[in-house]
Design a protein around this motif. Structure first.
Motif, mmCIF file in Angstrom:
data_model
loop_
_atom_site.group_PDB
_atom_site.id
_atom_site.type_symbol
_atom_site.label_atom_id
_atom_site.label_comp_id
_atom_site.label_asym_id
_atom_site.label_seq_id
_atom_site.Cartn_x
_atom_site.Cartn_y
_atom_site.Cartn_z
ATOM 1 N N PRO A 1 56.695 -44.103 20.036
ATOM 2 C CA PRO A 1 55.838 -44.034 21.225
ATOM 3 C C PRO A 1 56.576 -43.831 22.540
ATOM 4 C CG PRO A 1 55.871 -46.254 20.304
ATOM 5 C CD PRO A 1 56.621 -45.382 19.354
ATOM 6 N N SER A 2 57.863 -44.114 22.591
ATOM 7 C CA SER A 2 58.609 -43.950 23.843
ATOM 8 C C SER A 2 59.180 -42.543 24.012
ATOM 9 C CB SER A 2 59.730 -44.984 23.929
ATOM 10 O OG SER A 2 60.590 -44.866 22.810
ATOM 11 N N THR A 3 58.730 -41.583 23.209
ATOM 12 C CA THR A 3 59.224 -40.211 23.286
ATOM 13 C C THR A 3 58.825 -39.568 24.619
ATOM 14 O OG1 THR A 3 59.150 -39.926 20.902
ATOM 15 C CG2 THR A 3 59.084 -37.925 22.221
ATOM 16 N N ASP A 4 59.818 -39.015 25.331
ATOM 17 C CA ASP A 4 59.583 -38.317 26.596
ATOM 18 C C ASP A 4 59.623 -36.802 26.448
ATOM 19 O OD1 ASP A 4 59.394 -40.704 28.108
ATOM 20 O OD2 ASP A 4 61.566 -40.818 28.230
ATOM 21 N N GLY A 5 60.213 -36.313 25.380
ATOM 22 C CA GLY A 5 60.323 -34.873 25.172
ATOM 23 C C GLY A 5 60.511 -34.578 23.700
ATOM 24 N N LYS A 6 60.198 -33.343 23.305
ATOM 25 C CA LYS A 6 60.323 -32.915 21.915
ATOM 26 C C LYS A 6 60.932 -31.525 21.878
ATOM 27 C CE LYS A 6 55.870 -35.012 21.273
ATOM 28 N NZ LYS A 6 54.475 -34.744 21.044
ATOM 29 N N ILE A 7 61.743 -31.306 20.886
ATOM 30 C CA ILE A 7 62.280 -29.967 20.650
ATOM 31 C C ILE A 7 62.041 -29.653 19.187
ATOM 32 C CG2 ILE A 7 64.319 -28.503 20.628
ATOM 33 C CD1 ILE A 7 65.511 -30.262 22.744
ATOM 34 N N ALA A 8 61.361 -28.550 18.910
ATOM 35 C CA ALA A 8 61.065 -28.157 17.538
ATOM 36 C C ALA A 8 61.831 -26.897 17.189
ATOM 37 C CB ALA A 8 59.568 -27.928 17.374
ATOM 38 N N GLY A 9 62.227 -26.821 15.950
ATOM 39 C CA GLY A 9 62.900 -25.638 15.451
ATOM 40 C C GLY A 9 62.635 -25.507 13.975
ATOM 41 N N GLN A 10 62.876 -24.330 13.421
ATOM 42 C CA GLN A 10 62.675 -24.142 11.993
ATOM 43 C C GLN A 10 63.942 -23.612 11.372
ATOM 44 O OE1 GLN A 10 59.234 -22.167 10.615
ATOM 45 N NE2 GLN A 10 57.987 -23.899 11.170
ATOM 46 N N ARG A 11 64.216 -24.120 10.177
ATOM 47 C CA ARG A 11 65.347 -23.648 9.386
ATOM 48 C C ARG A 11 64.801 -23.025 8.124
ATOM 49 N NH1 ARG A 11 69.592 -28.366 8.537
ATOM 50 N NH2 ARG A 11 68.649 -28.144 6.504
ATOM 51 N N SER A 12 65.358 -21.898 7.763
ATOM 52 C CA SER A 12 64.949 -21.305 6.499
ATOM 53 C C SER A 12 66.142 -21.306 5.561
ATOM 54 C CB SER A 12 64.436 -19.878 6.712
ATOM 55 O OG SER A 12 65.427 -19.104 7.321
ATOM 56 N N GLY A 13 65.879 -21.067 4.343
ATOM 57 C CA GLY A 13 66.934 -21.090 3.341
ATOM 58 C C GLY A 13 66.436 -21.881 2.156
ATOM 59 N N GLY A 14 66.704 -21.398 0.984
ATOM 60 C CA GLY A 14 66.196 -22.089 -0.195
ATOM 61 C C GLY A 14 64.739 -21.758 -0.394
ATOM 62 N N GLY A 15 63.900 -22.776 -0.413
ATOM 63 C CA GLY A 15 62.476 -22.595 -0.674
ATOM 64 C C GLY A 15 61.670 -22.392 0.582
ATOM 65 N N LEU A 16 60.909 -23.404 0.936
ATOM 66 C CA LEU A 16 60.030 -23.322 2.095
ATOM 67 C C LEU A 16 60.800 -23.533 3.395
ATOM 68 C CD1 LEU A 16 57.166 -25.566 0.716
ATOM 69 C CD2 LEU A 16 57.125 -23.088 0.952
ATOM 70 N N PRO A 17 60.348 -22.918 4.499
ATOM 71 C CA PRO A 17 60.987 -23.198 5.786
ATOM 72 C C PRO A 17 60.751 -24.653 6.175
ATOM 73 C CG PRO A 17 59.159 -21.667 6.059
ATOM 74 C CD PRO A 17 59.282 -21.955 4.602
ATOM 75 N N GLN A 18 61.740 -25.268 6.794
ATOM 76 C CA GLN A 18 61.616 -26.654 7.222
ATOM 77 C C GLN A 18 61.529 -26.740 8.728
ATOM 78 O OE1 GLN A 18 64.781 -29.076 5.704
ATOM 79 N NE2 GLN A 18 63.567 -29.620 3.927
ATOM 80 N N ALA A 19 60.517 -27.438 9.214
ATOM 81 C CA ALA A 19 60.389 -27.701 10.641
ATOM 82 C C ALA A 19 61.167 -28.977 10.928
ATOM 83 C CB ALA A 19 58.928 -27.853 11.020
ATOM 84 N N ARG A 20 61.908 -28.976 12.025
ATOM 85 C CA ARG A 20 62.707 -30.135 12.431
ATOM 86 C C ARG A 20 62.407 -30.398 13.886
ATOM 87 N NH1 ARG A 20 68.687 -30.727 13.695
ATOM 88 N NH2 ARG A 20 69.166 -32.784 12.911
ATOM 89 N N VAL A 21 61.943 -31.596 14.200
ATOM 90 C CA VAL A 21 61.574 -31.959 15.565
ATOM 91 C C VAL A 21 62.444 -33.110 16.020
ATOM 92 C CG1 VAL A 21 59.729 -32.735 17.089
ATOM 93 C CG2 VAL A 21 59.198 -31.245 15.166
ATOM 94 N N LEU A 22 63.107 -32.927 17.166
ATOM 95 C CA LEU A 22 63.884 -34.010 17.774
ATOM 96 C C LEU A 22 62.972 -34.735 18.752
ATOM 97 C CD1 LEU A 22 67.260 -32.231 18.649
ATOM 98 C CD2 LEU A 22 66.626 -33.400 16.557
ATOM 99 N N CYS A 23 62.843 -36.047 18.587
ATOM 100 C CA CYS A 23 62.066 -36.888 19.497
ATOM 101 C C CYS A 23 63.057 -37.471 20.495
ATOM 102 C CB CYS A 23 61.373 -38.000 18.726
ATOM 103 S SG CYS A 23 60.367 -37.415 17.338
#
Length: 89
Positions: A62-84
């Motif tokens: 709940p104390s998150t002030d910002g988010k950065i999202a990115g996607q990595r591909s490779g292998g099977g499904l693409p993975q979304a990665r979000v930094l809180c």
């Protein structure tokens, strides 16, 4: 292509790493010393789902002030990665 184990390159940020003030705008994940940082990584959320609703990520931090999202591909499904992130005073 073989991995260079002597010089693997910079690792992505992990929980506890600090980032500069412009990281949310530039989305360039350059780690900095926490004394000079504007943000600190509180949590990292990973998902194979496509991020359609930005309001559903970082809800466990709940104390998150910002988010950065990115996607990595490779292998099977693409993975979304979000930094809180929390803004440092």
């Amino acid at each position: 292509m073989p991995r260079n184990l002597k010089n693997p390159g910079e690792r992505p940020p992990v929980v506890g790493d600090c980032l500069p003030a412009d990281v949310v705008e530039t989305k360039k994940l350059t780690k900095v010393d926490c004394v000079n940082a504007a943000y600190k990584v509180l949590a990292i959320e990973k998902s194979t789902a496509v991020l359609l609703d930005d309001g559903t990520v970082c809800t466990q931090v709940p104390s998150t002030d910002g988010k950065i999202a990115g996607q990595r591909s490779g292998g099977g499904l693409p993975q979304a990665r979000v930094l809180c992130l929390v803004k440092l005073e």
